[in-house]
Motif scaffolding. Structure first.
Motif, PDB file in Angstrom:
ATOM      1  N   GLY A  42       0.691  -1.194   0.063  1.00 39.36           N
ATOM      2  CA  GLY A  42      -0.048  -0.006  -0.039  1.00 39.36           C
ATOM      3  C   GLY A  42       0.828   1.455   0.150  1.00 39.36           C
ATOM      4  N   PHE A 105      -3.446  12.128  -8.023  1.00 41.60           N
ATOM      5  CA  PHE A 105      -2.100  11.540  -8.014  1.00 41.60           C
ATOM      6  C   PHE A 105      -1.199  11.710  -9.275  1.00 41.60           C
ATOM      7  CE2 PHE A 105      -1.459   9.156  -4.027  1.00 41.60           C
ATOM      8  CZ  PHE A 105      -2.554   9.491  -3.420  1.00 41.60           C
ATOM      9  N   GLY A 106      -0.030  12.016  -9.392  1.00 44.34           N
ATOM     10  CA  GLY A 106       0.729  11.783 -10.603  1.00 44.34           C
ATOM     11  C   GLY A 106       0.942  10.497 -10.806  1.00 44.34           C
ATOM     12  N   GLU A 107       1.627  10.071 -11.965  1.00 41.86           N
ATOM     13  CA  GLU A 107       1.701   8.737 -12.428  1.00 41.86           C
ATOM     14  C   GLU A 107       2.821   8.097 -11.729  1.00 41.86           C
ATOM     15  OE1 GLU A 107       0.020   8.920 -16.979  1.00 41.86           O
ATOM     16  OE2 GLU A 107       1.967   8.400 -16.528  1.00 41.86           O
TER      17      GLU A 107
ATOM     18  N   PHE B  35     -12.476   7.097   1.030  1.00 43.54           N
ATOM     19  CA  PHE B  35     -12.115   7.202  -0.473  1.00 43.54           C
ATOM     20  C   PHE B  35     -11.759   5.702  -1.134  1.00 43.54           C
ATOM     21  CE2 PHE B  35     -11.001  11.518  -0.582  1.00 43.54           C
ATOM     22  CZ  PHE B  35     -10.665  12.044   0.981  1.00 43.54           C
ATOM     23  N   TYR B  37      -9.778   4.496  -4.653  1.00 44.92           N
ATOM     24  CA  TYR B  37      -8.903   4.857  -5.664  1.00 44.92           C
ATOM     25  C   TYR B  37      -8.730   3.728  -6.695  1.00 44.92           C
ATOM     26  CZ  TYR B  37      -7.790   9.516  -3.838  1.00 44.92           C
ATOM     27  OH  TYR B  37      -7.723  10.841  -3.521  1.00 44.92           O
ATOM     28  N   GLN B  39      -6.026   1.898  -9.305  1.00 45.11           N
ATOM     29  CA  GLN B  39      -4.643   1.969  -9.673  1.00 45.11           C
ATOM     30  C   GLN B  39      -4.344   0.973 -10.940  1.00 45.11           C
ATOM     31  OE1 GLN B  39      -1.006   0.820  -7.150  1.00 45.11           O
ATOM     32  NE2 GLN B  39      -0.019   2.981  -7.777  1.00 45.11           N
ATOM     33  N   GLU B  44      -0.592   5.071 -12.011  1.00 46.86           N
ATOM     34  CA  GLU B  44      -1.270   6.335 -11.351  1.00 46.86           C
ATOM     35  C   GLU B  44      -2.424   6.029 -10.628  1.00 46.86           C
ATOM     36  OE1 GLU B  44      -1.610   5.548 -14.635  1.00 46.86           O
ATOM     37  OE2 GLU B  44      -3.758   6.361 -15.217  1.00 46.86           O
ATOM     38  N   LEU B  45      -2.788   6.703  -9.351  1.00 48.11           N
ATOM     39  CA  LEU B  45      -3.964   6.476  -8.783  1.00 48.11           C
ATOM     40  C   LEU B  45      -4.975   7.290  -9.173  1.00 48.11           C
ATOM     41  CD1 LEU B  45      -2.204   6.239  -5.365  1.00 48.11           C
ATOM     42  CD2 LEU B  45      -3.843   4.693  -6.215  1.00 48.11           C
ATOM     43  N   PHE B  47      -8.613   8.893  -8.731  1.00 47.25           N
ATOM     44  CA  PHE B  47      -9.768   8.847  -7.737  1.00 47.25           C
ATOM     45  C   PHE B  47     -11.053   8.410  -8.297  1.00 47.25           C
ATOM     46  CE2 PHE B  47     -12.350  11.048  -4.685  1.00 47.25           C
ATOM     47  CZ  PHE B  47     -13.490  11.697  -5.199  1.00 47.25           C
ATOM     48  N   ARG B  50     -15.358   9.879  -3.128  1.00 48.33           N
ATOM     49  CA  ARG B  50     -15.187  10.323  -1.628  1.00 48.33           C
ATOM     50  C   ARG B  50     -16.576  10.328  -0.802  1.00 48.33           C
ATOM     51  NH1 ARG B  50     -13.559  15.798  -1.831  1.00 48.33           N
ATOM     52  NH2 ARG B  50     -15.749  16.624  -1.650  1.00 48.33           N
ATOM     53  N   PHE B  91      -7.710   0.613  -3.990  1.00 49.95           N
ATOM     54  CA  PHE B  91      -7.313   1.006  -2.586  1.00 49.95           C
ATOM     55  C   PHE B  91      -8.592   1.704  -1.942  1.00 49.95           C
ATOM     56  CE2 PHE B  91      -3.203   0.094  -2.720  1.00 49.95           C
ATOM     57  CZ  PHE B  91      -2.291  -0.115  -3.750  1.00 49.95           C
ATOM     58  N   LEU B 103      -3.666  10.153   4.806  1.00 46.97           N
ATOM     59  CA  LEU B 103      -4.796   9.261   4.644  1.00 46.97           C
ATOM     60  C   LEU B 103      -4.163   7.805   5.042  1.00 46.97           C
ATOM     61  CD1 LEU B 103      -5.876  10.176   0.856  1.00 46.97           C
ATOM     62  CD2 LEU B 103      -7.334  10.022   3.078  1.00 46.97           C
ATOM     63  N   TRP B 105      -4.375   3.990   4.452  1.00 46.90           N
ATOM     64  CA  TRP B 105      -4.633   3.131   3.101  1.00 46.90           C
ATOM     65  C   TRP B 105      -4.718   1.665   3.436  1.00 46.90           C
ATOM     66  CZ3 TRP B 105      -5.133   5.447  -1.691  1.00 46.90           C
ATOM     67  CH2 TRP B 105      -4.660   6.931  -1.837  1.00 46.90           C
ATOM     68  N   GLY B 106      -5.476   1.157   2.798  1.00 47.32           N
ATOM     69  CA  GLY B 106      -5.835  -0.410   2.715  1.00 47.32           C
ATOM     70  C   GLY B 106      -4.692  -0.783   1.752  1.00 47.32           C
ATOM     71  N   LEU B 107      -4.471  -2.029   2.009  1.00 43.95           N
ATOM     72  CA  LEU B 107      -3.369  -2.647   1.143  1.00 43.95           C
ATOM     73  C   LEU B 107      -3.757  -2.685  -0.205  1.00 43.95           C
ATOM     74  CD1 LEU B 107      -1.468  -5.053   3.564  1.00 43.95           C
ATOM     75  CD2 LEU B 107      -1.065  -2.633   2.954  1.00 43.95           C
TER      76      LEU B 107
END
Lengths: 114, 115
Positions: A42, A105-107, B35, B37, B39, B44-45, B47, B50, B91, B103, B105-107
């Motif tokens: 994470g 976020f960015g990449e 939230f 997200y 990936q 990139e993450l 969104f 929320r 996530f 924040l 975060w979960g894994l």
């Protein structure tokens, strides 16, 4: 810019060398964050900037890590004397800074220390 | 203690199946934000949503829907009629009292949607 921009996107460096990672946040965003994500893990908080306030550095793993931000613009994350365990994706994010504003976020910059 | 648990490490489904990604959180605050997200393999993450702790209405956005239940401290995410492009790591994250500095975060749950 339209989104958070990070450079370099990929960096391979030799153990012991210093690296600099750059983040250009979304225009107008006062808050900027750096996170680290190791393979299969994470997100790990590193540092937070909000406007001209003192940054929250509580997530930096060692004194080899430092970051700067000039005003509300570009930020640089510096890792000195890199170690293999520094290999990770370094993600930068920005937000408008209000309570619970969405973080974008960015990449990421993929760092490999060999 | 504050914590986000995504118990499912990996999920694999066949295209068009519905899939639910679980998120369970722990917090002592009465005001908090959750939230999700996405990936994708590019890294990139992105969104997705929320939700604040005072709004327990479920939300639907196209094929995505979220079920927020304070009674079970869960904020589950369902993708209906999954597609290959949904393949990503998802996530879940918790922000206490609107403080986004850290924040929690979960894994993550790695979702593979196979054709």
């Amino acid at each position: 810019g339209a989104g958070v921009s990070q450079s370099p996107s990929n960096k391979v460096t030799e153990k012991g060398k210093d690296v600099e990672l750059r983040c250009d946040p979304i225009s107008g965003h006062t808050a900027l964050y750096w996170y680290r994500q190791r393979l299969g893990q994470g997100l790990e908080f590193l540092i937070y900037f909000q406007g001209n306030s003192a940054p929250d550095k509580s997530g930096l793993p060692s004194d080899r890590f430092s970051a700067e931000r000039t005003g509300e613009s570009v930020s640089t994350l510096t890792i000195q004397r890199t170690q293999q365990e520094d290999s990770a994706v370094y993600l930068c994010a920005s937000s408008a800074g209000q309570v619970a504003s969405t973080i974008y976020f960015g990449e990421g910059s993929w760092l490999t220390v060999v | 203690a504050q914590k986000v648990t995504q118990a499912q490490t990996e999920i694999s489904v066949v295209e068009k199946e519905d899939v639910t990604l679980d998120c369970v959180y722990e917090t002592r605050d009465t005001t908090y934000y959750l939230f999700w997200y996405k990936q994708p393999p590019s890294g990139e993450l992105v969104f997705l949503i929320r939700r604040n702790s005072f709004d327990e209405q479920n939300e639907i956005s196209g094929r995505y829907s979220w079920n927020f239940q304070k009674s079970t401290s869960s904020f589950n995410f369902t993708i209906t009629a999954s597609q290959v492009v949904d393949s990503a790591v998802y996530f879940c994250a918790l922000s206490e009292d609107g403080n986004n500095r850290k924040l929690i975060w979960g894994l993550g749950t790695s979702l593979a949607v196979n054709p």
